[in-house]
Motif scaffolding. Structure first.
Motif, PDB file in Angstrom:
ATOM      1  N   VAL A   1      42.020  43.418  41.052  1.00  9.95           N
ATOM      2  CA  VAL A   1      42.067  44.686  41.783  1.00  9.95           C
ATOM      3  C   VAL A   1      41.375  44.546  43.143  1.00  9.95           C
ATOM      4  CG1 VAL A   1      41.505  47.138  41.686  1.00  9.95           C
ATOM      5  CG2 VAL A   1      42.131  45.932  39.606  1.00  9.95           C
ATOM      6  N   THR A   2      40.185  43.913  43.174  1.00 15.82           N
ATOM      7  CA  THR A   2      39.506  43.748  44.474  1.00 15.82           C
ATOM      8  C   THR A   2      40.317  42.858  45.407  1.00 15.82           C
ATOM      9  OG1 THR A   2      38.067  42.287  43.211  1.00 15.82           O
ATOM     10  CG2 THR A   2      37.004  44.114  44.353  1.00 15.82           C
ATOM     11  N   ALA A   3      40.927  41.819  44.853  1.00 18.50           N
ATOM     12  CA  ALA A   3      41.711  40.930  45.707  1.00 18.50           C
ATOM     13  C   ALA A   3      42.897  41.685  46.319  1.00 18.50           C
ATOM     14  CB  ALA A   3      42.202  39.724  44.918  1.00 18.50           C
TER      15      ALA A   3
ATOM     16  N   ILE B   1      42.967  44.926  46.913  1.00 14.34           N
ATOM     17  CA  ILE B   1      42.395  45.842  47.912  1.00 14.34           C
ATOM     18  C   ILE B   1      42.032  45.078  49.185  1.00 14.34           C
ATOM     19  CG2 ILE B   1      40.424  47.351  48.393  1.00 14.34           C
ATOM     20  CD1 ILE B   1      40.544  48.137  45.387  1.00 14.34           C
ATOM     21  N   HIS B   2      41.530  43.871  48.989  1.00 13.10           N
ATOM     22  CA  HIS B   2      41.213  43.042  50.152  1.00 13.10           C
ATOM     23  C   HIS B   2      42.473  42.687  50.937  1.00 13.10           C
ATOM     24  CE1 HIS B   2      40.703  38.996  52.007  1.00 13.10           C
ATOM     25  NE2 HIS B   2      39.672  39.621  52.554  1.00 13.10           N
ATOM     26  N   ALA B   3      43.530  42.276  50.212  1.00 14.37           N
ATOM     27  CA  ALA B   3      44.773  41.887  50.878  1.00 14.37           C
ATOM     28  C   ALA B   3      45.340  43.070  51.670  1.00 14.37           C
ATOM     29  CB  ALA B   3      45.791  41.401  49.852  1.00 14.37           C
ATOM     30  N   ILE B   4      45.208  44.271  51.103  1.00 17.96           N
ATOM     31  CA  ILE B   4      45.740  45.462  51.775  1.00 17.96           C
ATOM     32  C   ILE B   4      45.067  45.660  53.132  1.00 17.96           C
ATOM     33  CG2 ILE B   4      45.803  47.994  51.664  1.00 17.96           C
ATOM     34  CD1 ILE B   4      46.250  47.667  48.599  1.00 17.96           C
ATOM     35  N   SER B   5      43.750  45.417  53.158  1.00 21.80           N
ATOM     36  CA  SER B   5      43.076  45.628  54.445  1.00 21.80           C
ATOM     37  C   SER B   5      43.209  44.410  55.364  1.00 21.80           C
ATOM     38  CB  SER B   5      41.596  45.985  54.222  1.00 21.80           C
ATOM     39  OG  SER B   5      40.962  44.910  53.557  1.00 21.80           O
ATOM     40  N   ALA B   6      43.343  43.221  54.780  1.00 17.99           N
ATOM     41  CA  ALA B   6      43.323  42.014  55.615  1.00 17.99           C
ATOM     42  C   ALA B   6      44.684  41.640  56.186  1.00 17.99           C
ATOM     43  CB  ALA B   6      42.773  40.839  54.809  1.00 17.99           C
TER      44      ALA B   6
ATOM     45  N   THR C   1      41.551  35.308  43.852  1.00 17.01           N
ATOM     46  CA  THR C   1      40.372  35.763  44.590  1.00 17.01           C
ATOM     47  C   THR C   1      40.894  36.366  45.888  1.00 17.01           C
ATOM     48  OG1 THR C   1      40.186  33.714  45.840  1.00 17.01           O
ATOM     49  CG2 THR C   1      38.975  33.806  43.768  1.00 17.01           C
ATOM     50  N   ASN C   2      40.007  36.937  46.681  1.00 11.14           N
ATOM     51  CA  ASN C   2      40.408  37.504  47.973  1.00 11.14           C
ATOM     52  C   ASN C   2      41.227  36.488  48.764  1.00 11.14           C
ATOM     53  OD1 ASN C   2      38.948  39.718  47.264  1.00 11.14           O
ATOM     54  ND2 ASN C   2      37.388  39.534  48.872  1.00 11.14           N
ATOM     55  N   GLU C   3      40.733  35.259  48.823  1.00  8.85           N
ATOM     56  CA  GLU C   3      41.363  34.253  49.683  1.00  8.85           C
ATOM     57  C   GLU C   3      42.681  33.731  49.093  1.00  8.85           C
ATOM     58  OE1 GLU C   3      38.028  34.031  48.816  1.00  8.85           O
ATOM     59  OE2 GLU C   3      37.492  35.026  50.704  1.00  8.85           O
ATOM     60  N   THR C   4      42.660  33.392  47.775  1.00 14.31           N
ATOM     61  CA  THR C   4      43.870  32.787  47.202  1.00 14.31           C
ATOM     62  C   THR C   4      45.035  33.771  47.202  1.00 14.31           C
ATOM     63  OG1 THR C   4      43.160  33.402  44.987  1.00 14.31           O
ATOM     64  CG2 THR C   4      42.669  31.152  45.689  1.00 14.31           C
TER      65      THR C   4
END
Ligand SMILES: *[C@@H]1O[C@H](CO)[C@@H](O)[C@H](O)[C@H]1NC(C)=O
Ligand SMILES: *[C@@H]1O[C@H](CO)[C@@H](O)[C@H](O)[C@H]1NC(C)=O
Ligand SMILES: *[C@@H]1O[C@H](CO)[C@@H](O)[C@H](O)[C@H]1NC(C)=O
Ligand SMILES: *[C@@H]1O[C@H](CO)[C@@H](O)[C@H](O)[C@H]1NC(C)=O
Ligand SMILES: *[C@@H]1O[C@H](CO)[C@@H](O)[C@H](O)[C@H]1NC(C)=O
Length: 513
Positions: A302-304, A306-311, A402-405
């Motif tokens: 879920v955090t990843a 959310i991160h992708a959405i903003s990044a 993860t956020n990056e992968t």
């Protein structure tokens, strides 16, 4: 003119009579994703004028006059959104166990059903029985009672426990195993894993079927062993195609018919329409299907997201239970139900982050949308492998996210070249001599036209020692042994001759001396 009309009418009636079949469809599984596929096939049979009696958990709201529902819905358990995400190895072992447990439950629901009982008492005559081949064989017992030739249908590939009855060989080195990863390029550990799982699953199925046999005896009376009825299934229509899954290993009575469930897309409407059209960098669609409770997904995923959405510059459409999630409404559109087909068909949709469900994969391939597959359960690991191997997308495992992968994986499939490859694959997918639906109907009617022929693969009848060539091996060994013996005898005789000759020689020489 009048005569022509009469002749035409007589002909039409005669012809109609000729092709109209009385069909019973027995669909004891209560997963909607299967019925979505099967319904399209049943509707096409209806459209061709056949008379259909459908035993399923999904009665039609306003069925046409040649469609008779025998509903199991009253006592069916809810299957949608009911499974929990569990990221453990035990889960994989439990998959086959649970699937067969659900199978026995749906067997009970099927056979104990009052409507089904009533149908049996009517002793109807059917030209064909269409029976779902998934996790229970009780439908076969019922089909036997109706004394009709059986067409098997499957809303996915063939389940591992059904290989044997159709004479499909299982080989861990290159045949994917549905519940685990590795696809067609397994590592040594994955081959070990699937060889164990294959044996384990067959073992469980064997006992499961024995329990079902007791249920069948209780509700239907005397019925031959279910596995024997299964071997007499005329044809099996499986929902796959080599463009997605690679070359397969099926005998001639298994027909691949994947693709027909995908409907024509409609235009998206309302807020969703303006959201998609306002996306200058395109849209990424996220959906993990309807089986797993989305609230049970682990936090890293879920955090990843959310991160992708903003990044990332793209806009996201997310099928998610939590609409109150505080996120930039300009970047993400969240809803618990979304018109998946219409979204995938939209030209602004660039990628699909999915759980690797078969229906979704087929839909994405139909509309050439690259997939990032994150397999959760069931056949999703092997679907995800097919998605990757065919070039339709890439896969990522839950623990790797993860956020990056996640951003890296999404970027990979957003590459215009990747998309170009998917478009090529999609063109191949659509390029068929007969459409998937027509293929399915053709072979169904074929069985009714030739009900006395049997297409069972001979391999299901030959004894164990013949299959493994043990008798031939014995002959080889006998030949080799005989040969070795003969050689030994020949050598011995040769040696004796030599010794005798040598003796004669020495005797001659000594005499001369
Ligand atoms: C169609 O099926 C229904 C329900 O089983 C049956 O009552 C009816 O007689 C069938 N009609 C034909 C033409 O076979
Ligand atoms: C559903 O289950 C109940 C309780 O077991 C039973 O009384 C009822 O007849 C069942 N419904 C049908 C349609 O068979
Ligand atoms: C991942 O992204 C989220 C949201 O942008 C952020 O709150 C979190 O700290 C990031 N996690 C890591 C490990 O970078
Ligand atoms: C929904 O998201 C909000 C905000 O992130 C959070 O506080 C809430 O607990 C979530 N609800 C559920 C049911 O997950
Ligand atoms: C597209 O397909 C070609 C040929 O099959 C391959 O060489 C290339 O690497 C693919 N591109 C991507 C981005 O996967």
């Amino acid at each position: 003119m009048k005569y022509i009309y009469i002749v035409f009418t007589v002909f039409a009636i005669a012809f109609r009579h000729c092709i109209t079949l009385n069909i019973v469809a027995i669909l004891p599984f209560h997963g909607r994703s299967h019925f979505i596929v099967q319904r399209v096939y049943l509707n096409e049979l209806l459209r061709r004028g056949h008379n259909l009696t459908v035993i399923s958990h999904f009665p039609e709201k306003s069925p046409p006059s040649n469609y008779y529902d025998v509903s199991l819905a009253e006592n069916s358990t809810v299957f949608e959104n009911s499974l929990l995400y569990r990221q453990s190895y035990v889960k994989f072992l439990l998959v086959s166990f649970n699937m067969l447990k659900y199978g026995r439950e749906s067997c009970e629901v099927l056979l104990s059903n009052q409507n089904v009982q009533q149908l049996i008492r009517q002793k109807p005559k059917y030209d064909l029985a269409i029976v779902d081949q998934f996790n229970t064989d009780c439908g076969l017992g019922l089909a036997y009672k109706f004394n009709a030739p059986i067409v098997g249908i499957s809303a996915n590939g063939i389940m591992p426990w059904l290989y044997e009855r159709f004479g499909v060989p299982y080989h861990p080195a290159y045949v994917p195993f549905q519940f685990v990863g590795g696809g067609r390029h397994p590592t040594v550990l994955q081959r070990f894993e699937r060889s164990i799982l294959n044996t384990y699953t067959k073992f469980i199925f064997y006992f499961s079927q024995k329990l079902e046999q007791l249920k069948v005896a209780k509700y239907l009376g005397e019925v031959p062993p279910l596995e024997e009825i299964a071997k007499d299934i005329k044809l099996l229509l499986v929902y796959n195609n080599f463009v997605l899954t690679g070359s397969d290993i099926y005998p001639s009575n298994i027909i691949s018919v994947s693709g027909y469930h995908v409907p024509e897309a409609k235009e998206v409407t309302g807020d969703l329409k303006s959201f998609i059209e306002g996306a200058t960098h395109g849209v990424i669609y996220i959906s993990f299907g309807s089986l797993v409770k989305t609230s049970s997904l682990p936090d890293n995923i879920v955090t990843a997201i959310i991160h992708a959405i903003s990044a990332m510059p793209q806009r996201f459409i997310w099928k998610w239970h939590n609409k109150s999630q505080v996120l930039d409404k300009n970047k993400v559109f969240i809803a618990d139900w979304l018109p998946q087909i219409d979204i995938l068909a939209h030209e602004k949709t660039l990628a699909f982050f999915s759980h690797g469900g078969l229906n979704g994969a087929v839909e994405a391939l139909h509309y050439s949308v690259p997939i990032l597959a994150f397999p959760i359960l069931g056949d999703q690991p092997s679907n995800a492998a097919s998605i990757e191997e065919s070039g339709l997308g890439v896969q990522i495992q839950g623990h790797e996210i993860t956020n990056e992968t996640l951003v890296a994986a999404l970027k990979k499939i957003l590459d215009p070249q990747f998309r170009e490859n998917v478009t090529r694959l999609s063109r191949a997918w659509h390029d068929r001599p007969i459409s998937a639906l027509n293929t399915a109907i053709y072979w169904t009617e074929f069985v009714a036209r030739h009900p006395h022929l049997n297409y069972r693969n001979r391999v299901v009848d030959i004894p164990f020692y013949q299959y493994w060539c043990l008798d031939i091996l014995c002959i080889y060994i006998a030949i080799i042994l005989t040969f070795v013996c003969l050689l030994k005898i020949a050598l011995k005789m040769y040696r004796i001759k030599h010794i005798v000759q040598d003796k004669k020689h020495t005797m001659k020489r000594s005499k001369q001396e």
